[in-house]
Design a protein around this motif. Structure first.
Motif, PDB file in Angstrom:
ATOM      1  N   GLN A  96     122.425  49.538 -64.532  1.00  0.00           N
ATOM      2  CA  GLN A  96     121.901  50.791 -65.066  1.00  0.00           C
ATOM      3  C   GLN A  96     120.515  50.606 -65.680  1.00  0.00           C
ATOM      4  O   GLN A  96     119.657  51.484 -65.587  1.00  0.00           O
ATOM      5  N   LYS A  97     120.291  49.445 -66.276  1.00  0.00           N
ATOM      6  CA  LYS A  97     119.017  49.205 -66.959  1.00  0.00           C
ATOM      7  C   LYS A  97     117.924  48.741 -66.014  1.00  0.00           C
ATOM      8  O   LYS A  97     116.774  49.190 -66.110  1.00  0.00           O
ATOM      9  N   TYR A  98     118.273  47.843 -65.067  1.00  0.00           N
ATOM     10  CA  TYR A  98     117.253  47.224 -64.227  1.00  0.00           C
ATOM     11  C   TYR A  98     117.342  47.617 -62.751  1.00  0.00           C
ATOM     12  O   TYR A  98     116.413  47.352 -61.991  1.00  0.00           O
ATOM     13  N   GLY A  99     118.456  48.184 -62.335  1.00  0.00           N
ATOM     14  CA  GLY A  99     118.586  48.628 -60.959  1.00  0.00           C
ATOM     15  C   GLY A  99     118.895  47.533 -59.960  1.00  0.00           C
ATOM     16  O   GLY A  99     118.833  47.767 -58.752  1.00  0.00           O
ATOM     17  N   VAL A 100     119.213  46.341 -60.423  1.00  0.00           N
ATOM     18  CA  VAL A 100     119.555  45.225 -59.532  1.00  0.00           C
ATOM     19  C   VAL A 100     120.773  44.496 -60.094  1.00  0.00           C
ATOM     20  O   VAL A 100     121.121  44.651 -61.260  1.00  0.00           O
ATOM     21  N   MET A 101     121.401  43.698 -59.221  1.00  0.00           N
ATOM     22  CA  MET A 101     122.547  42.906 -59.669  1.00  0.00           C
ATOM     23  C   MET A 101     122.073  41.767 -60.572  1.00  0.00           C
ATOM     24  O   MET A 101     121.066  41.119 -60.282  1.00  0.00           O
ATOM     25  N   PRO A 102     122.795  41.503 -61.660  1.00  0.00           N
ATOM     26  CA  PRO A 102     122.393  40.413 -62.559  1.00  0.00           C
ATOM     27  C   PRO A 102     122.797  39.054 -62.011  1.00  0.00           C
ATOM     28  O   PRO A 102     123.742  38.938 -61.231  1.00  0.00           O
ATOM     29  N   LYS A 103     122.064  38.032 -62.422  1.00  0.00           N
ATOM     30  CA  LYS A 103     122.465  36.670 -62.106  1.00  0.00           C
ATOM     31  C   LYS A 103     123.522  36.228 -63.115  1.00  0.00           C
ATOM     32  O   LYS A 103     123.730  36.857 -64.146  1.00  0.00           O
ATOM     33  N   ARG A 104     124.169  35.125 -62.804  1.00  0.00           N
ATOM     34  CA  ARG A 104     125.281  34.690 -63.647  1.00  0.00           C
ATOM     35  C   ARG A 104     124.825  34.326 -65.054  1.00  0.00           C
ATOM     36  O   ARG A 104     125.573  34.483 -66.014  1.00  0.00           O
ATOM     37  N   GLY A 105     123.595  33.846 -65.174  1.00  0.00           N
ATOM     38  CA  GLY A 105     123.082  33.523 -66.499  1.00  0.00           C
ATOM     39  C   GLY A 105     122.988  34.753 -67.381  1.00  0.00           C
ATOM     40  O   GLY A 105     123.311  34.702 -68.575  1.00  0.00           O
ATOM     41  N   ALA A 106     122.549  35.870 -66.790  1.00  0.00           N
ATOM     42  CA  ALA A 106     122.450  37.120 -67.547  1.00  0.00           C
ATOM     43  C   ALA A 106     123.836  37.625 -67.943  1.00  0.00           C
ATOM     44  O   ALA A 106     124.030  38.141 -69.053  1.00  0.00           O
ATOM     45  N   ILE A 107     124.802  37.468 -67.041  1.00  0.00           N
ATOM     46  CA  ILE A 107     126.174  37.880 -67.358  1.00  0.00           C
ATOM     47  C   ILE A 107     126.730  37.013 -68.485  1.00  0.00           C
ATOM     48  O   ILE A 107     127.407  37.502 -69.395  1.00  0.00           O
ATOM     49  N   ALA A 108     126.434  35.721 -68.432  1.00  0.00           N
ATOM     50  CA  ALA A 108     126.911  34.803 -69.472  1.00  0.00           C
ATOM     51  C   ALA A 108     126.328  35.170 -70.834  1.00  0.00           C
ATOM     52  O   ALA A 108     127.033  35.169 -71.847  1.00  0.00           O
ATOM     53  N   ASP A 109     125.036  35.500 -70.855  1.00  0.00           N
ATOM     54  CA  ASP A 109     124.390  35.870 -72.120  1.00  0.00           C
ATOM     55  C   ASP A 109     125.010  37.133 -72.707  1.00  0.00           C
ATOM     56  O   ASP A 109     125.168  37.252 -73.923  1.00  0.00           O
ATOM     57  N   GLU A 110     125.359  38.069 -71.838  1.00  0.00           N
ATOM     58  CA  GLU A 110     125.892  39.347 -72.302  1.00  0.00           C
ATOM     59  C   GLU A 110     127.347  39.238 -72.748  1.00  0.00           C
ATOM     60  O   GLU A 110     127.756  39.879 -73.723  1.00  0.00           O
ATOM     61  N   THR A 111     128.130  38.421 -72.059  1.00  0.00           N
ATOM     62  CA  THR A 111     129.573  38.374 -72.312  1.00  0.00           C
ATOM     63  C   THR A 111     130.007  37.292 -73.288  1.00  0.00           C
ATOM     64  O   THR A 111     131.075  37.394 -73.895  1.00  0.00           O
ATOM     65  N   GLY A 112     129.207  36.229 -73.403  1.00  0.00           N
ATOM     66  CA  GLY A 112     129.640  35.095 -74.209  1.00  0.00           C
ATOM     67  C   GLY A 112     130.529  34.138 -73.439  1.00  0.00           C
ATOM     68  O   GLY A 112     131.000  33.139 -73.992  1.00  0.00           O
ATOM     69  N   LEU A 113     130.764  34.433 -72.160  1.00  0.00           N
ATOM     70  CA  LEU A 113     131.540  33.532 -71.312  1.00  0.00           C
ATOM     71  C   LEU A 113     130.620  32.478 -70.717  1.00  0.00           C
ATOM     72  O   LEU A 113     129.415  32.702 -70.567  1.00  0.00           O
ATOM     73  N   SER A 114     131.180  31.351 -70.359  1.00  0.00           N
ATOM     74  CA  SER A 114     130.378  30.304 -69.741  1.00  0.00           C
ATOM     75  C   SER A 114     130.101  30.657 -68.283  1.00  0.00           C
ATOM     76  O   SER A 114     130.822  31.451 -67.664  1.00  0.00           O
ATOM     77  N   ARG A 115     129.055  30.051 -67.720  1.00  0.00           N
ATOM     78  CA  ARG A 115     128.765  30.274 -66.305  1.00  0.00           C
ATOM     79  C   ARG A 115     129.904  29.772 -65.430  1.00  0.00           C
ATOM     80  O   ARG A 115     130.182  30.349 -64.374  1.00  0.00           O
ATOM     81  N   GLN A 116     130.544  28.691 -65.867  1.00  0.00           N
ATOM     82  CA  GLN A 116     131.664  28.150 -65.098  1.00  0.00           C
ATOM     83  C   GLN A 116     132.821  29.150 -65.041  1.00  0.00           C
ATOM     84  O   GLN A 116     133.448  29.334 -63.990  1.00  0.00           O
TER      85      GLN A 116
END
Length: 225
Positions: free
Chosen positions: A95-115
């Motif tokens: 919604q913010k950027y119009g593209v799919m996020p990379k796993r690093g961005a998802i990790a930063d947002e969720t607090g979950l590890s990339r693994q």
């Protein structure tokens, strides 16, 4: 010793038992077999509280430590939590950027590890909860279709197009004309047009073919230009 003192001592003893268990690298079922039901309930609360405070690889190590004593329901709850926060993170990013996020961005947002995120993506379709979630989407499909129809019926042309696509009346692929040119002949679908065939055609037929190739419809239809 009065009742209050006894209760306090019992609470301290229970906390010490739980702290000793948490100090282990791995907690197994035999480790908690001697706990009373009240102590198990208290330990469950402590485990949940600590898990909520942890992030990234530290959270992963903690889950590995307590995994042998987790029930199937608790494992499902952990999976559902991971799925929920990952889905929300992806939705917000798009919604913010119009593209799919990379796993690093998802990790930063969720607090979950990339693994953990990679493991969730890789095992998502094989997880038992996946089928249940798909059934929920199928269950809601009629409701979605009804909503789209209402919008289309009110004059929303984009909704109308989407509606027809959803019911399968649009985007029907027509069989394409296949033209193959090999050596000294041309094949159009099942018809072969060779030099020998061309020599046997009349001048009028050759003019018609020439008109088709050049796009001159007047010649093809036999009309005046």
């Amino acid at each position: 010793m009065d009742i209050t003192t006894s209760a306090v001592n019992q609470l301290i003893t229970s906390k010490n038992k739980i702290n000793n268990l948490l100090a282990k690298q791995i907690i197994t079922l035999p480790d908690i077999a001697h706990l009373s039901q009240a102590e198990k309930n208290h330990m469950s609360e402590v485990l949940t509280e600590r898990l909520d405070q942890l992030k990234d690889e530290v959270r992963d190590r903690y889950l590995s430590k307590i995994d042998p004593i987790l029930t199937a329901g608790t494992r499902h709850a952990v999976w559902e939590y991971n799925h929920m926060v990952i889905s929300e993170a992806i939705s917000k990013f798009i919604q913010k950027y119009g593209v799919m996020p990379k796993r690093g961005a998802i990790a930063d947002e969720t607090g979950l590890s990339r693994q953990t995120i990679a493991k969730h993506f890789n095992g998502y379709a094989q997880h038992p909860m996946f089928d249940a979630e798909m059934e929920q989407f199928k269950f809601m499909s009629n409701s979605v279709l009804s909503t789209v129809f209402k919008l289309a019926n009110n004059g929303d042309m984009r909704a109308a197009k989407l509606y027809f696509e959803m019911i399968g009346t649009l985007n029907k692929q027509q069989p394409a004309t296949v033209v193959n040119e090999q050596n000294n002949y041309i094949q159009i679908n099942n018809t072969i047009l060779s030099q020998q065939n061309l020599k046997s055609l009349s001048a009028e037929q050759l003019d018609m073919i020439e008109g088709i190739i050049k796009g001159e419809k007047s010649k093809v239809l036999g009309l005046e230009a």
